[in-house]
Each structure stands twice: as structure tokens, then as C-alpha cells.
Design an enzyme around this catalytic site. Structure first.
Site, short mmCIF file in Angstrom:
data_model
loop_
_atom_site.label_atom_id
_atom_site.label_comp_id
_atom_site.label_asym_id
_atom_site.label_seq_id
_atom_site.Cartn_x
_atom_site.Cartn_y
_atom_site.Cartn_z
N CYS A 44 0.84 -1.21 0.00
CA CYS A 44 0.00 0.00 0.00
C CYS A 44 0.87 1.24 0.00
CB CYS A 44 -0.92 -0.01 1.22
SG CYS A 44 -2.18 -1.29 1.17
N GLU A 82 3.34 1.76 2.88
CA GLU A 82 4.37 1.67 3.92
C GLU A 82 5.76 1.72 3.30
OE1 GLU A 82 1.80 -0.48 3.26
OE2 GLU A 82 1.69 -1.90 4.90
#
Length: 291
Positions: free
Chosen positions: A29, A31
Site C-alpha cells: 500500500c 508503507e
């Protein structure tokens, strides 16, 4: 995502070697991580700052269940000044961070005992040399990430309390607390005032944005005092993915005018839906005030 924003903070804040920081990657995503040498555990926990505020305003009692789940430090009616409220909010945050960290250790130990990941460990630097599974601290970098959720609702709520209750005295402490307990039923005028009579995060209003930044920085600094079960540091994130929906389902009515059970703002740093009224540049300027 850009080198300027990422590389130096990785080196300075997380102790990542420069050569690894320059070779950063982005997990599925959003991170950030180094790769091939790191167990970042970026969703180790999510911390609902807005629930903590709710409990601070109501003697530590949940507005939804009426249960005593937090410290009884007083209520909105008993805090004489806005600073008194902030002091209580800080103590409540500290209390729940300690509870979260105790749970973190149990979860990470459970992973070591019941969910070792031998295959992953064979492709992570230092695990084979140390003879340690990645869940036991074998990786070169052992981080755990905690998400703080949700700064936009928090800033809007604190701004409403600060301006309408303490400074302008347009809403009494008693009436606001009763409105929250009633989910604004019968208090629609107060809800309208909360929504429309005070500036919102995301509109480049310095003092409102700073209320969010203040507590984001406090949370981040607090995380630095803890070490995870694998012996590594905690790092802080602000993204929600989709957790703003179930987290909202666990928060009663809030002083920003949001009804009980409704979602919190989406995104990590985005304004609450529809509250950014000054265009995208103002949103970016508000976000940029976060350290």
C-alpha cells in the site's frame, strides 16, 4: 513518495544505514521499508486518537456502551481551561499506549511461538547468519509500525472545543457533552454550529492544522520510548487503508459534528470529507504543517 522526504528521516529517525535507506521500497500500500533485510511490521497496531478524546471528555466512559474503559480524569464539564482538557487527554493517551504495548508484546511472542516464517527468513539478510527466524529478531532491521488515527477528526474536534466552548463561549460545556451523549438528537443547532462556525483542518488555517500536528508529534515521540519484542524500535504511520470505517463504528458522536458510528476521515492525513473548501493547494499546505 520522494527521496528528499524519505531517505534522511530513515537514517536519522530509524537508524537505517545510508546504503539501505537509498534502496528503500514501498510495501503493497503505502508503507516505507528497506528491502531484503527488514521486518517492518508496519501494521502492528492502530491507535484511535478520537476514541481517546471521547473518553477524556466523559469520565473515561464509552459513549456507545456506557462502560468505564478509560481513566476517569474528569469530563468536559470539569476541565476549567482548554489546557486542563489537553493535560487530561495526554494522560489518557499515555494510559492506552501502555495498554497497547503490553498487547503488542503478547502478539509478537505468539508469532514467535506459533507462526515462525522460515521461508521468509531464508531471503532476509542476517537471519541465516544468526540462526534466527525473522519473527525472533533475525533481520538486520526489526521495526514495528503503529498507525495513529485520525488526525483530521481530532484537529477539527479540538478546534471546535477550543473556539466555541472555551474562547467564544457560544456553546456551554454541559450542552456540548449532552449533545454528544444524545448523538445530537435534539441538539441539531449545536451540531450545525460545530460543523459551520469553526475552521476545519485542510483549509490552510494555521492554528487548526497545528492542533493535529501537536498530537501527531506527541504520539511519534512517545513511540520512541518503547522497544518491540524483537528488540527493535517503533515507527509511526498515519494511514488508515480502510480502517477509518470500523474505527468510526467504535466512536460515539464527536465534537467536530460527526455522528456516532460514522466513518472517520479516510487517508492518513486527508481532511474530513467535504470540509476542505479552499481547494487542493490549501489541503497540501495543511498537510505540509505536519512534521
Amino acid at each position: 513518495f520522494n527521496d528528499e522526504a524519505i531517505i534522511q528521516p530513515m537514517i536519522e529517525n530509524l537508524g537505517i544505514e545510508e546504503k539501505d535507506a537509498r534502496n528503500y521500497a514501498i510495501v503493497g500500500c503505502v508503507e516505507l521499508t528497506t528491502h531484503g533485510n527488514n521486518l517492518g511490521w508496519s501494521d502492528a497496531a492502530m491507535f484511535n486518537l478520537n476514541k481517546v478524546l471521547e473518553l477524556t471528555l466523559n469520565h473515561g466512559k464509552c459513549l456507545l456502551t456506557k462502560q468505564q474503559i478509560g481513566l476517569d480524569l474528569g469530563s468536559l464539564e470539569t476541565y476549567k481551561t482548554y489546557q486542563d482538557l489537553e493535560n487530561a487527554f495526554q494522560k489518557q493517551i499515555d494510559y492506552f499506549i501502555d495498554k497497547m504495548m503490553a498487547a503488542e508484546k503478547i502478539v509478537e511472542k505468539a508469532h514467535q511461538d506459533y507462526l515462525p516464517t522460515a521461508f521468509l527468513s531464508t531471503v532476509i539478510d542476517d537471519c541465516l547468519e544468526k540462526g534466527l527466524d525473522v519473527t525472533r529478531g533475525g533481520a538486520k532491521y526489526n521495526l514495528s509500525g503503529i498507525q495513529m488515527i485520525q488526525v483530521a477528526n481530532l484537529a477539527d474536534s479540538l478546534a471546535a472545543i477550543k473556539e466555541l466552548v472555551y474562547q467564544e463561549k457560544m456553546i456551554s460545556k454541559h450542552d456540548l457533552l449532552e449533545a454528544l451523549k444524545a448523538d445530537f438528537k435534539g441538539y441539531e443547532i449545536i451540531q450545525t454550529m460545530l460543523l459551520n462556525k469553526v475552521p476545519k483542518y485542510g483549509n490552510d488555517v494555521k492554528w487548526v492544522d497545528e492542533l493535529g500536528n501537536q498530537w501527531a508529534c506527541y504520539f511519534r515521540e512517545k513511540m520512541k520510548r518503547y522497544t518491540n519484542y524483537r528488540g527493535g524500535p517503533y515507527h509511526t504511520g498515519m494511514y488508515t487503508v480502510s480502517a477509518h470505517v470500523p474505527m468510526g463504528e467504535n466512536v460515539g458522536a464527536s465534537p467536530d459534528g460527526r455522528n456516532a458510528l460514522k466513518p472517520l476521515a479516510d487517508g492518513g492525513m486527508s481532511p474530513v470529507y467535504g470540509r476542505d473548501l479552499q481547494g487542493p493547494t490549501a489541503v497540501l499546505k495543511s498537510v505540509s504543517k505536519l512534521n
